[in-house]
Design an enzyme around this catalytic site. Structure first.
Site, mmCIF file in Angstrom:
data_model
loop_
_atom_site.group_PDB
_atom_site.id
_atom_site.type_symbol
_atom_site.label_atom_id
_atom_site.label_comp_id
_atom_site.label_asym_id
_atom_site.label_seq_id
_atom_site.Cartn_x
_atom_site.Cartn_y
_atom_site.Cartn_z
ATOM 1 N N GLN A 132 1.499 -6.054 5.712
ATOM 2 C CA GLN A 132 1.528 -5.691 4.361
ATOM 3 C C GLN A 132 2.928 -6.347 3.928
ATOM 4 O OE1 GLN A 132 0.955 -1.789 3.386
ATOM 5 N NE2 GLN A 132 -1.032 -1.521 4.468
ATOM 6 N N GLU B 274 0.912 -1.057 0.027
ATOM 7 C CA GLU B 274 0.086 0.126 -0.111
ATOM 8 C C GLU B 274 0.686 1.498 -0.064
ATOM 9 O OE1 GLU B 274 -3.041 0.173 3.104
ATOM 10 O OE2 GLU B 274 -3.762 2.165 2.428
ATOM 11 N N GLU C 222 -6.521 -9.120 3.389
ATOM 12 C CA GLU C 222 -5.757 -8.615 4.540
ATOM 13 C C GLU C 222 -6.027 -9.446 5.816
ATOM 14 O OE1 GLU C 222 -6.154 -4.531 5.483
ATOM 15 O OE2 GLU C 222 -6.726 -3.989 3.392
ATOM 16 N N GLU D 209 -12.548 -2.061 1.981
ATOM 17 C CA GLU D 209 -13.236 -1.649 3.291
ATOM 18 C C GLU D 209 -14.388 -0.544 3.179
ATOM 19 O OE1 GLU D 209 -10.260 -1.231 6.247
ATOM 20 O OE2 GLU D 209 -9.701 -3.457 6.149
HETATM 21 O O1 AHR Z 1 -3.447 -2.731 6.226
HETATM 22 C C1 AHR Z 1 -3.531 -1.406 6.884
HETATM 23 C C2 AHR Z 1 -4.870 -0.975 6.658
HETATM 24 O O2 AHR Z 1 -5.773 -1.868 7.311
HETATM 25 C C3 AHR Z 1 -5.275 -0.966 5.216
HETATM 26 O O3 AHR Z 1 -5.081 0.310 4.617
HETATM 27 C C4 AHR Z 1 -6.883 -0.939 5.467
HETATM 28 O O4 AHR Z 1 -7.540 -1.782 4.270
HETATM 29 C C5 AHR Z 1 -6.922 -1.649 6.525
HETATM 30 O O5 AHR Z 1 -8.098 -1.214 7.612
#
Ligand code: AHR
Length: 498
Positions: free
Chosen positions: A347, A26, A291, A172
């Site tokens: 991530q 991200e 995620e 989300e």
């Molecule tokens: O991964 C960090 C954040 O967590 C992402 O941007 C979001 O999609 C989630 O809330």
């Protein structure tokens, strides 16, 4: 303690999709800037990407990477990230209160992903973005040439289309924190229309529609049901997100949190099947757990926010107990491989990540790197239905938690079975037997374990001791694998079959 796992060649859960071993990059914190990209770094390549980070990403063997967000995507205009770098705008990035220079955009990211051997999973902006923006991004990326947008891509240096196959319809969208958050009706409608036009541009793409941000959000279940009512015919996967943490410092409870992941997956699959039945559809909706991770170590430090480029946020430093939970989460995903086809460890670098870097300095593996790497390298083929017979325990949030969490994967191409197992017991060895019914096991190829560390031991720049080691004493006899699983251990046992 005795633990027995029985598997049978005829009882498969499902084929494991290589996208099960995905991750997530991200535009936030130091994931892109200072993570994968740092033009002044001593190892930077001609494009400014860190070679040391590329080497670790390759070692991790990530097959699939979601990009560019996350919350970031809900305010992002992809056109800011194309064309000559010097003409790209610097923007206030509102999701994470950062300065975004747009030095990295779709071209640079696709180039980098090709270098590390991973497929790109692109997300479109359905927060502030329109269905037109989404369709245009698909055209820009995937249409060969001869239209204004595809020729613009060629002018910008990419003669061949990127051919991005898997796309996320926003991120989300149920969360109050999301830029352009929507009700299920609002999101269901825009997601259906975006899906329709994106597939009109390229009918070969696959689409992931947003499920709930986490299972405990009050709109959970009704969100999924309504969003799918609108989108069922147009999309291929529904997303799940969940982060875990040991805030209460209760190890037994923490290591059982994969039970929550299992419940979440089964609940979401049931909702998908409810909508399928209601629509008299013969299409199965698959799941994208796009995620998941441990996220709590950095929460306190991240309370203060100021406008900065690449602020060091969400920099969780992982310890040994986090690696053990990671093992349990991976086993849970494999046990649900009939429905979960995509999963992304969120991530990849610096931001709640298996890889940490220092600006201008070193890069190293966090503790959670290793269970992921083992699963990604060895967890291919079909997952076998596990029948586990072992003692269980109760803890604050969960009942009847098996002390040994395990799954076996049959890789026909390599003629091997790989057993992944976590011993959650804090004091007892597990005398572990695996009955490999229908197979002819001939010997142990490799036994690798992580054990014997203080649960709070982390890997840092100065000390990287939480690493896998060779296990001792695993053997095959009379169709059975026998091994000792040490207390609080992650184990990978590869068995040859003929
Ligand atoms: O991964 C960090 C954040 O967590 C992402 O941007 C979001 O999609 C989630 O809330």
């Amino acid at each position: 303690m005795k633990a027995k796992l029985t598997v049978n060649k005829s009882f498969a859960i499902g084929e494991i999709d290589p996208r099960m071993y995905g991750s997530f990059v991200e535009h936030m914190g130091r994931c892109v800037y200072g993570g994968i990209y740092e033009p002044n770094h001593p190892t930077a390549d001609a494009h400014g990407f860190r070679e040391d980070v590329k080497a670790l990403v390759k070692e991790l063997d990530v097959k699939f990477i979601r990009y560019p967000g996350g919350n970031f995507v809900s305010g992002y205009n992809w056109k800011d990230g194309i064309g000559p770098k010097e003409s790209r705008p610097t923007r206030l990035e509102l999701a994470w209160k950062s300065i975004e220079t747009n030095e990295i955009g779709v071209h640079e990211f696709v180039h980098w992903a090709n270098e590390v051997g991973a497929e790109v999973n692109m997300a479109v902006n359905l927060g502030t973005g329109t269905i037109e923006d989404a369709a245009q991004l698909v055209e820009y990326c995937n249409y060969p040439g001869g239209t204004s947008l595809s020729d613009l891509r060629r002018q910008n240096g990419a003669e061949a289309p990127f051919n991005i196959k898997t796309w996320c319809l926003g991120n989300e969208m149920d969360g109050f924190w999301q830029i352009g958050a929507k009700t299920a009706t609002e999101y269901g409608r825009i997601a259906a229309e975006a899906a329709k036009v994106m597939k009109l541009v390229d009918e070969s793409i696959e689409l992931v529609v947003c499920g709930s941000s986490y299972m405990e959000i009050p709109t959970f279940a009704s969100w999924e049901a309504e969003v799918l009512e609108h989108t069922y015919d147009y999309v291929d996967y529904l997303s799940l997100h969940r982060y875990y943490g040991n805030q209460k410092n209760d190890l037994a409870n923490y290591l059982a949190m994969s039970e929550n992941m299992d419940r979440f997956i089964k609940a979401v699959a049931a909702i998908c099947d409810f909508v399928k039945a209601k629509k008299h559809s013969d299409k199965t909706m698959y799941l994208s757990f796009d995620e998941y991770n441990v996220w709590y170590h950095s929460l306190e430090a991240d309370k203060e926010k100021t406008w900065r480029k690449a602020p060091p946020i969400l920099e969780d430093i992982y310890n040994f107990e986090d690696a053990l939970l990671m093992g349990c989460l991976l086993i849970t995903l494999l046990k649900n491989s009939d429905r979960v086809k995509i999963a992304c460890l969120a991530q990849l670098v610096n931001v709640i990540a298996p890889i940490m870097t220092e600006n201008g300095g070193e890069a190293w593996q966090q503790t959670i790197f290793y269970p992921f790497m083992h699963a990604s390298k060895h967890g291919h083929g079909v997952a076998l239905q596990p029948i586990m017979d072992c003692p269980t325990y109760d803890c604050e949030e969960f009942k009847n938690v098996p002390f040994v969490e395990s799954v076996a994967v049959y890789n026909e191409r390599k003629s091997e079975i790989v057993v992944f197992a976590v011993n959650r017991s804090q004091k007892d060895d597990a005398d572990f037997a695996v009955d490999l019914q229908g197979f002819n096991p001939t010997g142990v190829l490799e036994f690798c374990e992580m054990s014997g560390h203080d649960v709070k031991q982390a890997n840092t720049k100065a000390s990287r001791t939480v690493v896998p080691q060779e296990g001792q004493g695993a053997a095959v006899e009379g169709g059975l694998l026998n091994a000792t699983l040490k207390p609080l251990s992650w184990n990978v046992i590869r068995i040859a079959i003929n």
